[in-house]
Every structure is written in C-alpha cells, then in structure tokens.
Design an enzyme around this catalytic site. Structure first.
Site, short mmCIF file in Angstrom:
data_model
loop_
_atom_site.label_atom_id
_atom_site.label_comp_id
_atom_site.label_asym_id
_atom_site.label_seq_id
_atom_site.Cartn_x
_atom_site.Cartn_y
_atom_site.Cartn_z
N ASP A 45 0.84 -1.20 0.00
CA ASP A 45 0.00 0.00 0.00
C ASP A 45 0.87 1.25 0.00
OD1 ASP A 45 -2.95 1.15 0.95
OD2 ASP A 45 -1.28 2.30 1.78
N TYR A 50 3.06 10.07 -0.82
CA TYR A 50 4.20 9.51 -0.10
C TYR A 50 5.51 9.74 -0.85
CZ TYR A 50 0.60 6.74 2.40
OH TYR A 50 -0.49 6.31 3.11
N LYS A 75 -3.04 5.84 -3.99
CA LYS A 75 -4.12 6.78 -3.64
C LYS A 75 -3.97 8.10 -4.38
CE LYS A 75 -3.64 4.86 1.01
NZ LYS A 75 -2.20 4.61 0.97
N HIS A 108 -7.77 9.63 -1.48
CA HIS A 108 -7.03 9.63 -0.22
C HIS A 108 -7.79 10.30 0.92
CE1 HIS A 108 -2.58 9.44 1.26
NE2 HIS A 108 -3.42 9.18 2.24
N SER A 231 6.85 -0.91 8.64
CA SER A 231 8.14 -0.94 9.33
C SER A 231 9.22 -0.95 8.26
CB SER A 231 8.27 -2.18 10.21
OG SER A 231 9.55 -2.20 10.83
N VAL A 232 10.40 -0.47 8.61
CA VAL A 232 11.55 -0.60 7.70
C VAL A 232 12.58 -1.57 8.26
CG1 VAL A 232 11.24 1.69 6.67
CG2 VAL A 232 12.67 1.43 8.71
N ARG A 236 11.15 -6.70 12.33
CA ARG A 236 9.79 -6.24 12.67
C ARG A 236 8.83 -6.54 11.53
NH1 ARG A 236 9.03 -2.15 16.07
NH2 ARG A 236 10.69 -3.22 17.22
#
Length: 273
Positions: A45, A50, A75, A108, A231-232, A236
């Site tokens: 997503d 972004y 979006k 959005h 997360s990057v 995680r």
C-alpha cells in the site's frame, strides 16, 4: 506463509494483512518492500503523496513475482481531485509504479471544503470500467461523506481505509461499512505505538508470549479488518506477519474494545482540506 484474504464487494480478494510504506523515503522503500515480499507479504500500500511509488515499483519489478500474486494499492492526492485531474494523476501513479493496472485505487481524503470527491469518484468509476483498476475505494471518508457519494455513485466503494486502532475504534463508521458491503481497512493500526502499553494489550501479550504489536494486529484480524502495518526493520516486518498462530478470546477482544478513547494520530477528515 499464506495470508488469508477478504472478498471485496466485486468479488476481488485482498490479502487481509499487507505492507504500508507511509513516511518511508523513496530511497529506503525499495529495500523495505523487498524485505516484505521476501517475508511473505503480497499486498503493498502506497500513495502519490508519499513520494515513494517509484521505490515500490523497483521492488516489485526486481522481485520476480508474477503480477497476479501481487496486490498493489495507491491513492489519489487531494490536489489532484476533480474528474480530469484524477485521470491524469492515475496515469502518473501507474507510470511511477511501472505497472499496467492497479489492484485498488483510493481517493485519499474527502477534503469536504473543496467538494470534488464526487467528480473524482466518477473518474475512478471510469478507470474501473476500463479494467485499469480491479477495485475502487476511498480513504478517510466519514459516514456523511459516504452517504453523499452513494447518492450519485454507480459503484459502491469496495474499501474505506481509515485510521483505526484500539484507541480509535470508529464503531459508527464500521457499522456503516458492514451495512453497505464496504471493507474496513486500517491505517496506523498500532497508533504509531501509542496503544502498545494499554493494559488490555500487555496482559494478552504476557499470556500469549507475543509482542504487544502482534496482539493489536491479531485484534484487527479477528474484527475482520484489513490491516497494513509499516516498518523498515526486517525483523519487525517479519514479526508483524507472524500473527496467525494464536487467537484472542472473547473476553480479551472485549477488554481491548474498552480501550477506545478517540485517540487520533492523524487529522480529522471533516476538517482536513
């Protein structure tokens, strides 16, 4: 790992747990999405605003995964609302992603003061009719926005992606979705960490040996929500997917339901224009 899917109102199936890239810089996005795909995520997503659609596209192209195994969402940004502008913005997003179609395209925000979301939706309906998107939806729409949209819409949105977590449970909106066959998708599903110390959550984490984040994601899944944690960190990223081997009891679901406190991490859709 096989992630369960949720069937949308047009028969298309969306993975119930996907990977979000909000606030991930474009140059870091390719590595993050690559790690997610390696872990087993198949739903990604992103959004025009972004600034990382190209980074997502690079990871998808390099993955070698068949297009049919991927579910890609982006979006329409507020500045691009309106019928013609929506069509142009869609083309730009598709080019940045390097794809020939999208699985899900969302408006959005409703930006009610600008009052263009119905015109934008007509353009989205055209994209759906042309087969350029497999499913059409919205994001951050409140019941009043949805009612107004449905007054003139040919398509009922398949998804409404909203801020949703134990601190902001949006019961009225979720009930509206259920009534109209709209799937609830949660952004900020962990409230940027603000709900991870909630007593109901930590008690379940203690019982199950799972992390607080895994407990909250499991709560979403048992409610039937689609959820897109971000997360990057590769560990995680993998941990957030490891939520299918335990179950919350009815009492535990009720305890988390008691954590609702109108806690917003983002703007209110009625006032964000």
């Amino acid at each position: 790992m096989t992630v369960p899917t949720v069937k949308l109102n047009n028969g298309v199936e969306i993975p119930q747990l996907g990977f979000g890239v909000f606030q991930v810089p474009d140059q870091e996005t390719t590595a993050a999405v690559t790690a997610a795909l390696a872990a087993g995520y198949r739903s990604i997503d992103t959004a025009a605003i972004y600034g990382n659609e190209a980074g997502v596209g690079r990871a998808l192209a390099a993955s070698g995964l068949p297009r049919g195994e991927l579910f890609v969402t982006t979006k329409l940004w507020n500045a691009d609302q309106g019928y013609d502008a929506t069509l142009r913005a869609f083309d730009a997003s598709l080019a940045a992603l390097g794809l020939d179609h999208l699985d899900l395209y969302l408006i959005h925000w409703p930006t009610p003061a600008r009052d263009l979301y119905r015109d934008s939706w007509r353009a989205v309906e055209r994209l759906a009719a042309e087969g350029r998107i497999r499913a059409a939806g919205v994001s951050n729409f409140q019941p009043a926005h949805l009612r107004r949209l449905l007054d003139t819409a040919e398509l009922v949105p398949a998804v409404n992606q909203i801020e949703l977590h134990p601190g902001l449970q949006q019961a009225e909106l979720r009930a509206f979705h259920a009534e109209h066959g709209i799937v609830t998708e949660a952004w900020s599903p962990l409230a940027q960490g603000a709900v991870l110390a909630d007593p109901a959550v930590t008690a379940i984490a203690d019982r199950t040996g799972k992390s607080a984040a895994q407990v909250v994601l499991r709560w979403h899944l048992q409610l039937g929500n689609v959820v897109i944690p971000k997360s990057v960190t590769p560990a995680r990223i993998r941990q957030n997917l490891d939520v299918f081997d335990f179950t919350l009891t009815g009492d535990e679901m009720a305890a988390i339901a008691g954590s609702d406190r109108d806690l917003r991490t983002g703007p209110h859709p009625d006032r964000f224009n």
